[in-house]
Design a protein around this motif. Sequence first.
Motif, short mmCIF file in Angstrom:
data_model
loop_
_atom_site.label_atom_id
_atom_site.label_comp_id
_atom_site.label_asym_id
_atom_site.label_seq_id
_atom_site.Cartn_x
_atom_site.Cartn_y
_atom_site.Cartn_z
N LYS A 83 0.95 -1.03 -0.02
CA LYS A 83 0.02 -0.03 0.07
C LYS A 83 0.66 1.41 -0.02
CE LYS A 83 -1.69 1.44 3.78
NZ LYS A 83 -0.74 2.67 4.01
N GLY A 84 0.18 2.13 -0.43
CA GLY A 84 0.79 3.65 -0.08
C GLY A 84 0.76 4.34 1.31
N ASN A 85 0.93 5.55 1.26
CA ASN A 85 1.48 6.27 2.66
C ASN A 85 0.16 6.68 3.54
OD1 ASN A 85 3.37 7.34 4.31
ND2 ASN A 85 3.57 9.35 3.34
N TYR A 86 -1.02 6.71 2.89
CA TYR A 86 -2.15 7.04 3.58
C TYR A 86 -3.01 6.06 4.35
CZ TYR A 86 -0.49 11.51 1.56
OH TYR A 86 0.34 12.73 1.20
N GLY A 87 -3.31 6.20 5.49
CA GLY A 87 -4.36 5.41 6.28
C GLY A 87 -4.13 3.85 5.90
N SER A 88 -5.37 3.13 5.81
CA SER A 88 -5.28 1.80 5.88
C SER A 88 -5.47 1.11 4.58
CB SER A 88 -6.37 1.40 6.88
OG SER A 88 -6.45 -0.25 6.63
N PHE A 89 -4.95 0.14 4.18
CA PHE A 89 -5.10 -0.70 2.78
C PHE A 89 -6.59 -0.88 2.60
CE2 PHE A 89 -5.30 -4.21 5.78
CZ PHE A 89 -6.27 -5.14 5.30
N SER A 90 -7.22 -1.26 3.79
CA SER A 90 -8.73 -1.34 3.58
C SER A 90 -9.47 -0.57 2.92
CB SER A 90 -9.26 -1.97 5.01
OG SER A 90 -9.39 -0.61 5.94
N ALA A 91 -9.13 0.69 2.96
CA ALA A 91 -9.94 1.72 2.03
C ALA A 91 -9.78 1.48 0.42
CB ALA A 91 -9.17 2.98 2.23
N GLU A 92 -8.85 0.69 0.16
CA GLU A 92 -8.73 0.26 -1.02
C GLU A 92 -9.48 -1.05 -1.55
OE1 GLU A 92 -5.01 1.75 -2.81
OE2 GLU A 92 -4.05 1.02 -0.78
N HIS A 93 -10.48 -1.06 -1.18
CA HIS A 93 -11.29 -2.60 -1.29
C HIS A 93 -11.60 -2.45 -2.77
CE1 HIS A 93 -15.07 -0.19 -0.60
NE2 HIS A 93 -14.28 0.17 0.40
N GLU A 94 -12.18 -1.38 -3.32
CA GLU A 94 -12.41 -1.47 -4.65
C GLU A 94 -11.68 -2.19 -5.83
OE1 GLU A 94 -13.30 1.57 -8.56
OE2 GLU A 94 -12.89 2.26 -6.38
N ARG A 95 -10.28 -2.13 -5.39
CA ARG A 95 -9.19 -2.76 -5.96
C ARG A 95 -9.48 -4.29 -5.98
NH1 ARG A 95 -3.74 0.20 -6.96
NH2 ARG A 95 -4.66 2.46 -7.02
N PHE A 96 -9.47 -4.89 -4.60
CA PHE A 96 -9.48 -6.18 -4.31
C PHE A 96 -10.56 -6.78 -4.95
CE2 PHE A 96 -7.72 -4.15 -0.21
CZ PHE A 96 -6.42 -4.16 -0.92
N ALA A 97 -11.95 -5.90 -5.10
CA ALA A 97 -12.91 -6.53 -5.62
C ALA A 97 -12.81 -6.85 -7.06
CB ALA A 97 -14.25 -5.66 -5.12
N ALA A 98 -12.23 -5.82 -7.72
CA ALA A 98 -12.08 -6.16 -9.23
C ALA A 98 -11.00 -7.32 -9.52
CB ALA A 98 -11.37 -4.89 -9.68
N TRP A 99 -10.24 -7.50 -8.61
CA TRP A 99 -9.14 -8.84 -8.83
C TRP A 99 -9.84 -10.02 -8.48
CZ3 TRP A 99 -4.73 -6.26 -5.03
CH2 TRP A 99 -4.47 -5.15 -5.77
N LEU A 100 -10.70 -10.17 -7.39
CA LEU A 100 -11.27 -11.29 -7.27
C LEU A 100 -12.28 -11.62 -8.23
CD1 LEU A 100 -12.27 -10.70 -3.20
CD2 LEU A 100 -10.21 -12.30 -4.39
#
Length: 268
Positions: A83-100
Amino acid sequence: MKILKRIAVAVVVFLVIAYLGVLVAVYALQRDLQYFPNGEITPLEELSLARAQTIRIQVGDGEVVNGWYAPPQSGMPVIVYYKGNYGSFSAEHERFAAWLDEGYGFVAFDYRGFPLSPGAISEDAILSDSVEVFDWAREQGGSDLMIWGRSLGTGPATYVASLRDAEALLLETPFLSAVQVAAERYPFLPVHWLMQDQFPSNQWISDVEEPVLVAHGTADTTIDVSNGRRLYDLAPNPDELWIAEGADHSGLWDVGLWEQAREFFARY
């Protein structure tokens, strides 16, 4: 004239003392200035991420990092995401959904000191966490591993790729080195002497054997696009340099990054 000279000397002395004070403050507070770990956590149970589960991986001296893991569908690879420098990886769940949705598996986590993982932030901790998570993903067995780093995460992604074998390395908005970005932003400070966490991707990439895709936007004001271009030029096994015209630091996903990444991964 004597009075003017004394005033001039006093002004110079004051400026020197003030500058030294700035250097001391920057050195003492540098990690507070460099990292931005605060942010909301999105609970996994509130999302529809098929196959995903929470994970807890031991790192360092009895410490842990927390994240999510989803196994891939048969014959598909796993994306190890830094992940990047801000907050939690969990905010990027849109990406994970696309991968799944495409059958990929993934593992993503917060470095120590970021919202889901306790501990103190440092370059050493981030690099150690990143290697441990990659090794954990490898131990899950069988699947090819694709490394994807974003922003700050391009540093540990490059570092891991220099030490471990993966199928491919994708670097999204990478820096040549973190200290290079600091020098561009604060040219009046001797950051090469002051900065403890320099993330020298420009050195690590010389040991990266994996094919490399670098993605960057021309309107990136956080990490200038020249960083991505120069890092790509250093890659021993360059595959693609994808520059998105007008895209800013957070805008690559919205202008087709996943389509580029999917084609890149499919080649390997």
